[in-house]
Scaffold this motif. Sequence first.
Motif, mmCIF file in Angstrom:
data_model
loop_
_atom_site.group_PDB
_atom_site.id
_atom_site.type_symbol
_atom_site.label_atom_id
_atom_site.label_comp_id
_atom_site.label_asym_id
_atom_site.label_seq_id
_atom_site.Cartn_x
_atom_site.Cartn_y
_atom_site.Cartn_z
ATOM 1 N N SER A 1 27.695 -48.483 3.696
ATOM 2 C CA SER A 1 26.281 -48.862 3.772
ATOM 3 C C SER A 1 25.423 -47.740 4.342
ATOM 4 N N PHE A 2 26.069 -46.717 4.924
ATOM 5 C CA PHE A 2 25.320 -45.584 5.474
ATOM 6 C C PHE A 2 25.488 -44.377 4.543
ATOM 7 N N GLN A 3 25.019 -44.524 3.306
ATOM 8 C CA GLN A 3 25.174 -43.463 2.321
ATOM 9 C C GLN A 3 24.408 -42.200 2.707
ATOM 10 N N GLU A 4 23.337 -42.359 3.468
ATOM 11 C CA GLU A 4 22.567 -41.206 3.933
ATOM 12 C C GLU A 4 23.030 -40.786 5.324
ATOM 13 N N GLY A 5 24.301 -40.969 5.593
ATOM 14 C CA GLY A 5 24.859 -40.574 6.875
ATOM 15 C C GLY A 5 26.020 -39.625 6.696
ATOM 16 N N GLU A 6 26.219 -38.773 7.672
ATOM 17 C CA GLU A 6 27.346 -37.836 7.681
ATOM 18 C C GLU A 6 28.444 -38.400 8.581
ATOM 19 N N VAL A 7 29.667 -38.381 8.088
ATOM 20 C CA VAL A 7 30.801 -38.817 8.885
ATOM 21 C C VAL A 7 31.645 -37.589 9.219
ATOM 22 N N GLU A 8 31.761 -37.305 10.508
ATOM 23 C CA GLU A 8 32.489 -36.124 10.977
ATOM 24 C C GLU A 8 33.716 -36.557 11.752
ATOM 25 N N PHE A 9 34.869 -36.041 11.352
ATOM 26 C CA PHE A 9 36.110 -36.277 12.088
ATOM 27 C C PHE A 9 36.413 -35.035 12.918
ATOM 28 N N ILE A 10 36.698 -35.247 14.205
ATOM 29 C CA ILE A 10 36.855 -34.136 15.152
ATOM 30 C C ILE A 10 38.260 -34.157 15.741
ATOM 31 N N SER A 11 38.925 -33.013 15.678
ATOM 32 C CA SER A 11 40.232 -32.871 16.317
ATOM 33 C C SER A 11 40.153 -31.797 17.382
ATOM 34 N N THR B 1 25.720 -33.247 5.659
ATOM 35 C CA THR B 1 26.664 -33.353 4.547
ATOM 36 C C THR B 1 27.304 -34.726 4.623
ATOM 37 N N ARG B 2 28.040 -35.139 3.610
ATOM 38 C CA ARG B 2 28.592 -36.494 3.633
ATOM 39 C C ARG B 2 29.845 -36.588 4.497
ATOM 40 N N TRP B 3 30.796 -35.664 4.310
ATOM 41 C CA TRP B 3 32.052 -35.689 5.057
ATOM 42 C C TRP B 3 32.288 -34.317 5.671
ATOM 43 N N ARG B 4 32.732 -34.308 6.924
ATOM 44 C CA ARG B 4 32.977 -33.050 7.625
ATOM 45 C C ARG B 4 34.244 -33.192 8.478
ATOM 46 N N ALA B 5 35.037 -32.146 8.479
ATOM 47 C CA ALA B 5 36.190 -32.067 9.386
ATOM 48 C C ALA B 5 35.934 -30.913 10.339
#
Length: 355
Positions: free
Chosen positions: A217-227, A245-249
């Motif tokens: 539902s948050f298509q205008e959101g960026e999801v960042e996974f952080i290690s 951006t849409r997806w970030r590592a």
Amino acid sequence: MSDDFHLLLSSYGQQVLRVAEEMSPSERDFLVFFQTLSKLYPPYLARKALEIAILRTEARAKFPFADHLYFTRPALEQASSWVVSNYRTARFSEYQRVVDLGCSIGGDTMAFAQAAEVIGIDYDLQRLVYAQANLSAIELNERVHFVRADLSQSLPIAGDSRSTALFFDPARRHDGRRMFSVYDYHPPLSTVNNWLPDYPAIGVKLSPGVDRGELESFQEGEVEFISLAGSLKEAVLWLGPLYSTRWRATVLPGPFSLVAEPGANCPFYEPLEYVYEPDPAVLRAKLVKTLAVQLDAGMLDPDIAYLTAHEKVDTPFARIWEVEDWLPFNLKRLRSYLRERHIGNITVKKRGSPI
């Protein structure tokens, strides 16, 4: 709120805490240390001092200045590492004020306060008291104002929304159990929709195991996974002007970030000279194919996220293994192979197999 902690902050309480820290107490032998310290000081104060001393020792893995801070065990377990907090703070560099929603004992608040004015909001009075003490301990308390409020209600803030960003850290545990669904967070992730019209710049801390489908539902959101140091720590949803951006590592320390390349594809190979094991942040962001293109590598299997290549390319996004040999799996044959080469203890790296 118990008076024990307030007394601990007094000059007398600080003396008890110093004595407790000199004992180098451990959780395992708490009773022994408590019996010793309570002979010298009031039992209620001895107990609190030992709790803080033990948690400070454990917190050194997360905070470089842990010996000056105050923790509860649940709050410490839920707190982000200082390296992660500092990294996230850079995303808010253009904002004069950051509102830390669900600030707890102030772990992120301390990082934000280095760069901006901060309002820390939480409903738990005990954690707010600890947060105030922590900001005072590192002499940043003048940059922070704490407010007790229920985040499911309207936000108790005012002022120029263009210069204000929000960081939302919803509660993801209930009665000691983790909650993985964003619908079960307290308050739920959907609460941000109430804030977006007035404060569009929002970052949300999520569980690293968040169901990606729940974020559709948050298509205008960026999801960042952080290690951090090879261990997946958290996910962050960036909204409004914080989105890029849409997806970030992201791999820390560094930082090193990998974002999706449209149309990234890669061939499938049998094992070549090198095998790459992608970082868990890359796996959760589903950027394995993007990484493969960068490394001029192929995949061993469409469902197993190992890459292989002829050439070794150093990268922060994967561990690299040199291939000495490869053979179809047969346990008897493998044992014979290892014995012939006088190989003793081994580490088995496996995916997609119950073995």
